[in-house]
Design an enzyme around this catalytic site. Structure first.
Site, mmCIF file in Angstrom:
data_model
loop_
_atom_site.group_PDB
_atom_site.id
_atom_site.type_symbol
_atom_site.label_atom_id
_atom_site.label_comp_id
_atom_site.label_asym_id
_atom_site.label_seq_id
_atom_site.Cartn_x
_atom_site.Cartn_y
_atom_site.Cartn_z
ATOM 1 N N ASP A 1 0.924 -1.176 -0.198
ATOM 2 C CA ASP A 1 0.084 0.090 -0.177
ATOM 3 C C ASP A 1 0.797 1.295 0.076
ATOM 4 O O ASP A 1 1.999 1.499 0.377
ATOM 5 C CB ASP A 1 -0.988 -0.066 1.302
ATOM 6 C CG ASP A 1 -2.208 -0.835 1.184
ATOM 7 O OD1 ASP A 1 -2.075 -2.069 0.137
ATOM 8 O OD2 ASP A 1 -2.831 -1.010 2.168
ATOM 9 N N HIS B 1 -5.713 2.642 -3.872
ATOM 10 C CA HIS B 1 -5.812 2.892 -2.624
ATOM 11 C C HIS B 1 -6.689 4.066 -2.295
ATOM 12 O O HIS B 1 -6.593 4.401 -1.246
ATOM 13 C CB HIS B 1 -4.405 3.012 -1.905
ATOM 14 C CG HIS B 1 -4.441 2.753 -0.486
ATOM 15 N ND1 HIS B 1 -5.435 2.019 0.030
ATOM 16 C CD2 HIS B 1 -3.695 3.079 0.445
ATOM 17 C CE1 HIS B 1 -4.915 1.631 1.489
ATOM 18 N NE2 HIS B 1 -4.069 2.578 1.713
ATOM 19 N N HIS C 1 -5.263 9.550 1.466
ATOM 20 C CA HIS C 1 -5.442 8.378 2.778
ATOM 21 C C HIS C 1 -6.449 8.995 3.862
ATOM 22 O O HIS C 1 -5.775 8.997 4.940
ATOM 23 C CB HIS C 1 -3.984 8.221 3.186
ATOM 24 C CG HIS C 1 -3.735 6.861 3.750
ATOM 25 N ND1 HIS C 1 -4.192 6.650 5.220
ATOM 26 C CD2 HIS C 1 -3.513 5.515 3.229
ATOM 27 C CE1 HIS C 1 -3.970 5.206 5.237
ATOM 28 N NE2 HIS C 1 -3.348 4.687 4.131
ATOM 29 N N HIS D 1 3.706 -2.139 3.354
ATOM 30 C CA HIS D 1 3.899 -0.844 2.675
ATOM 31 C C HIS D 1 5.376 -0.725 2.053
ATOM 32 O O HIS D 1 6.154 -0.957 2.558
ATOM 33 C CB HIS D 1 3.540 0.312 3.586
ATOM 34 C CG HIS D 1 2.381 0.170 4.437
ATOM 35 N ND1 HIS D 1 1.963 -0.863 5.448
ATOM 36 C CD2 HIS D 1 1.068 0.799 4.278
ATOM 37 C CE1 HIS D 1 0.677 -0.528 5.709
ATOM 38 N NE2 HIS D 1 0.104 0.436 5.025
#
Length: 245
Positions: free
Chosen positions: A54, A105, A109, A200
């Site tokens: 991610d 994604h 965020h 990540h």
């Protein structure tokens, strides 16, 4: 409308509202999520492990992950942030050109429980379009930030042709205290054949340089999967059926 009918309607509205609030709580709880929504959790072929990253693409770190995966002969799924793609579209293309699966994604965020349904849809659409512009095709998979999915998340995914998926094992690799060994042991504690691993490749939403621990854990994880007889690859090879559950 009678008083009784009005009271029933209010009760129904309250129940819907409670469910809308409960959904993100359930999706963020791994064991509960796996039991209720195995496909959403990313449980697929028992002989396969889906490797996912991610928060990229990040010029400071993602190329090192690509080099490590290339050396290992492994492909993965990269869940990209639209705002990061906007800054480095060439890197998003490099991910795709290397044979990895490009997924979404979102644009920014932000947890969906903190924004309106309209903002959720806009975030997904803007991110999807940015990724599609960079790599030449729209992504299939979507992972909400923090694993928090609301009713608006699922609605936006249906409208945009995206398939939501979360994970069954993670490395807690975003923390300042993470080490390659801690990331590895945290992943394998919950990892089973058919699982989906969340890691990540960027520290854009994590502690600075935390990605170094993830990179250090990667060969340990790949060796462990090989010892278990699990093939490691992207979600497209994971055997997930269509649908949320």
């Amino acid at each position: 409308m009678s008083g009784v009918a009005w009271a029933k309607q209010l009760t129904g509205v309250a129940a819907v509202g409670a469910l809308a609030q409960a959904v993100p709580m359930v999706t963020s709880l791994g064991p509960v999520r796996a039991a209720v929504w195995p496909r959403l959790t990313g449980l697929g072929d028992p002989g396969h492990v889906a490797l996912t990253f991610d928060d990229g693409p990040d010029p400071a770190s993602t190329p090192q992950f690509l080099d490590a995966l290339d050396e290992a002969g492994v492909h993965a799924t990269f869940f990209l942030l639209g705002r990061m793609v906007q800054q480095a579209p060439w890197l998003a293309r490099r991910i795709a050109d290397a044979g990895h699966e490009v997924a979404l994604h979102g644009w920014a965020h932000r947890a969906h429980i903190a924004v309106s349904p309209a903002q959720t849809l806009r975030d997904l659409r803007q991110g999807r379009d940015e990724v599609a512009s960079a790599v030449g095709r729209a992504p299939t998979w979507y992972r909400p930030p923090y694993g928090v999915a609301t009713a608006a998340t699922f609605s936006a995914c249906r409208r945009l042709g995206l398939r939501p998926v979360l994970w069954s094992a993670w490395g807690r690799d975003w923390t300042a205290s993470a080490t390659p060994e801690s990331v590895f042991h945290t992943v394998v504690r919950d990892l089973r054949g058919g699982g989906t691993v969340l890691l990540h490749d960027s520290d854009c939403t994590s502690k600075p340089l935390s990605w170094r621990s993830t990179l250090g854990a990667l060969p340990l994880l790949l060796e462990h999967c090989a010892e278990q007889g699990w093939k490691v690859g992207p979600l497209r090879e994971h055997g997930l059926a269509v649908g949320v559950r």
